[in-house]
Design a protein around this motif. Structure first.
Motif, PDB file in Angstrom:
ATOM      1  N   UNK A   1      30.671  42.098  36.063  1.00 34.24           N
ATOM      2  CA  UNK A   1      31.461  41.634  35.008  1.00 34.24           C
ATOM      3  C   UNK A   1      32.035  40.158  35.502  1.00 34.24           C
ATOM      4  N   UNK A   2      32.587  39.998  36.865  1.00 37.35           N
ATOM      5  CA  UNK A   2      33.174  39.063  37.209  1.00 37.35           C
ATOM      6  C   UNK A   2      32.339  37.931  38.035  1.00 37.35           C
ATOM      7  N   UNK A   3      31.090  38.431  38.554  1.00 33.04           N
ATOM      8  CA  UNK A   3      30.334  37.400  39.291  1.00 33.04           C
ATOM      9  C   UNK A   3      30.134  36.176  38.875  1.00 33.04           C
ATOM     10  N   UNK A   4      29.622  36.144  37.555  1.00 27.95           N
ATOM     11  CA  UNK A   4      29.223  35.079  36.761  1.00 27.95           C
ATOM     12  C   UNK A   4      30.319  33.894  36.780  1.00 27.95           C
ATOM     13  N   UNK A   5      31.583  34.191  36.931  1.00 31.57           N
ATOM     14  CA  UNK A   5      32.644  33.416  36.864  1.00 31.57           C
ATOM     15  C   UNK A   5      33.278  33.008  37.815  1.00 31.57           C
ATOM     16  N   UNK A   6      34.000  31.776  38.151  1.00 35.23           N
ATOM     17  CA  UNK A   6      34.640  31.380  38.811  1.00 35.23           C
ATOM     18  C   UNK A   6      35.961  31.932  39.543  1.00 35.23           C
ATOM     19  N   UNK A   7      36.241  32.158  40.648  1.00 31.14           N
ATOM     20  CA  UNK A   7      37.658  33.001  40.719  1.00 31.14           C
ATOM     21  C   UNK A   7      38.756  32.041  41.616  1.00 31.14           C
ATOM     22  N   UNK A   8      39.975  32.181  41.337  1.00 30.98           N
ATOM     23  CA  UNK A   8      40.912  31.310  41.976  1.00 30.98           C
ATOM     24  C   UNK A   8      41.934  32.480  42.748  1.00 30.98           C
ATOM     25  N   UNK A   9      41.869  32.658  44.069  1.00 35.98           N
ATOM     26  CA  UNK A   9      42.542  33.606  44.689  1.00 35.98           C
ATOM     27  C   UNK A   9      43.942  33.117  45.230  1.00 35.98           C
ATOM     28  N   UNK A  10      44.918  33.453  44.973  1.00 30.92           N
ATOM     29  CA  UNK A  10      46.302  33.012  45.489  1.00 30.92           C
ATOM     30  C   UNK A  10      46.731  34.031  46.477  1.00 30.92           C
ATOM     31  N   UNK A  11      46.676  33.856  47.869  1.00 29.64           N
ATOM     32  CA  UNK A  11      46.820  34.728  48.768  1.00 29.64           C
ATOM     33  C   UNK A  11      48.489  34.521  49.044  1.00 29.64           C
ATOM     34  N   UNK A  12      49.092  35.909  48.898  1.00 28.18           N
ATOM     35  CA  UNK A  12      50.830  35.972  49.130  1.00 28.18           C
ATOM     36  C   UNK A  12      50.801  36.243  50.284  1.00 28.18           C
ATOM     37  N   UNK A  13      52.149  36.128  50.862  1.00 24.62           N
ATOM     38  CA  UNK A  13      52.739  36.335  52.146  1.00 24.62           C
ATOM     39  C   UNK A  13      52.138  35.717  53.371  1.00 24.62           C
ATOM     40  N   UNK A  14      51.869  36.326  54.503  1.00 23.24           N
ATOM     41  CA  UNK A  14      51.569  35.488  55.835  1.00 23.24           C
ATOM     42  C   UNK A  14      50.309  34.912  55.721  1.00 23.24           C
ATOM     43  N   UNK A  15      50.181  33.402  55.574  1.00 24.07           N
ATOM     44  CA  UNK A  15      49.151  32.631  55.446  1.00 24.07           C
ATOM     45  C   UNK A  15      48.101  32.657  56.796  1.00 24.07           C
ATOM     46  N   UNK A  16      48.427  33.268  57.744  1.00 26.44           N
ATOM     47  CA  UNK A  16      47.747  33.282  58.808  1.00 26.44           C
ATOM     48  C   UNK A  16      46.655  34.455  58.770  1.00 26.44           C
ATOM     49  N   UNK A  17      47.055  35.336  57.873  1.00 25.15           N
ATOM     50  CA  UNK A  17      46.221  36.550  57.910  1.00 25.15           C
ATOM     51  C   UNK A  17      44.863  36.094  57.018  1.00 25.15           C
ATOM     52  N   UNK A  18      43.680  36.484  57.612  1.00 25.32           N
ATOM     53  CA  UNK A  18      42.595  36.307  56.914  1.00 25.32           C
ATOM     54  C   UNK A  18      42.189  37.347  55.977  1.00 25.32           C
ATOM     55  N   UNK A  19      41.889  36.952  54.786  1.00 26.09           N
ATOM     56  CA  UNK A  19      41.646  38.300  53.680  1.00 26.09           C
ATOM     57  C   UNK A  19      40.063  37.953  53.414  1.00 26.09           C
TER      58      UNK A  19
END
Length: 341
Positions: A27-45
């Motif tokens: 359902x989501x793959x055709x669309x553009x995602x904006x991910x907002x990472x909360x908490x520790x910015x040095x953590x790689x998600x």
């Protein structure tokens, strides 16, 4: 081509790897995602392969918004509204990372985006309630006695979806009903009537960014603030008052998703404690609000609302003075990020 593929962004706030996207891939793959990472910015998600996305962490927010970055909540899912601000699309869908694909009573996977888009692209009926709920759905219509002059409806600004499994309860209700699960699939969409507020949940929400985006500010919550878990409520009260003023609609009901994880009620109570008292004064405040006829955009309405919050809610607690400042800072950031060419 999927509906609104080039006109809709999916905004996801998160502190963890986004493996949940695998389930949403069809359902989501055709669309553009904006991910907002909360908490520790040095953590790689980790984001699964094959998705088109941009990822922002706290360092990005500080860099982009400078001395106004404080208006975006830290260590709270309210950080998602940064994604609303940086999007360049007409529509936004936002979802929490503990939400999965639900099934309808026939056992088929529910395409939440398809239903939200149907809701947003069909009119709302805030001025007169249709007892068959959404009259624009297939198999429904306006009932006898519905005024013909109102059957055209109005533009829909907000589509509020619901959840199966873990209900969206406050901490006291969670505590007394720890095992309760929502298994009721109600096949209905309705327009929230004009003059009526509703508790807007941010975990399954779509809206027309061009129309109501500047008012979709998810409060000032999280670390350093005396309250949490009211960020979406705040955005819901503000947007509904402004939608009513602008003559546009909010729908609630379908689509459902599967909410997988109950948060800790004791942690929640600590976050909600002040809000449980404050809302008894906040809601009458919003119910009594009238906005100036001169203000004909969400942006102008929100600036007026910020000053009304300062004056009307400031006496309850100094927090509301800070929140009013946050509302003004949010609009200043929105204007900076969305300069008209």
């Amino acid at each position: 081509m999927p509906p609104l593929q080039d006109q809709l962004d999916i905004v996801i706030p998160t502190i963890r790897n986004l493996d949940f996207l695998e389930m949403w891939r069809p359902f989501f793959q055709p669309y553009h995602l904006i991910i907002v990472q909360d908490g520790d910015p040095t953590k790689k998600i980790h984001v699964p392969e094959g998705f088109d996305y941009e990822l922002y962490n706290r360092n990005d927010i500080e860099r982009i918004l400078g001395d106004k970055a404080w208006c975006i909540s830290f260590k709270d899912s309210a950080c998602r509204c940064f994604g609303f601000m940086v999007s360049k699309k007409k529509y936004i869908f936002t979802i929490d990372d503990d939400c999965f694909v639900a099934k309808n009573p026939s056992g088929e996977d529910i395409n939440v985006l398809e239903q939200h888009i149907k809701n947003l692209l069909s009119p709302s009926t805030p001025y007169f309630f249709n007892t068959l709920y959404d009259p624009y759905r297939e198999g429904a219509d306006f009932v006898r006695g519905y005024p013909f002059s109102l059957r055209e409806g109005v533009v829909t600004a907000v589509s509020h979806g619901l959840w199966l499994n873990i209900p969206d309860y406050d901490a006291p209700t969670q505590m007394v009903k720890p095992r309760e699960r929502n298994t009721r699939f109600v096949d209905a969409v309705m327009t929230v009537p004009k003059g009526t507020l509703y508790p807007m949940c941010g975990m399954n929400l779509a809206f027309e960014r061009d129309l109501i985006g500047p008012a979709m500010y998810f409060g000032l919550m999280g670390e350093g603030q005396p309250i949490g878990r009211y960020d979406d409520m705040w955005a819901g009260w503000c947007t509904k008052v402004i939608c009513d003023h602008l003559g546009v609609g909010c729908k609630t009901g379908l689509p459902y998703l599967w909410h997988s994880k109950a948060s800790n009620p004791f942690v929640n109570l600590k976050k909600e404690y002040k809000g449980i008292f404050w809302q008894e004064e906040i809601i009458p405040f919003f119910q009594a609000i009238t906005l100036s006829k001169e203000n004909t955009t969400a942006e102008a309405c929100y600036l007026e609302l910020a000053e009304k919050v300062r004056k009307g809610l400031g006496p309850i607690d100094p927090y509301f003075i800070k929140l009013a400042d946050g509302m003004l800072a949010w609009i200043a950031c929105w204007q900076m990020m969305n300069k008209k060419e």
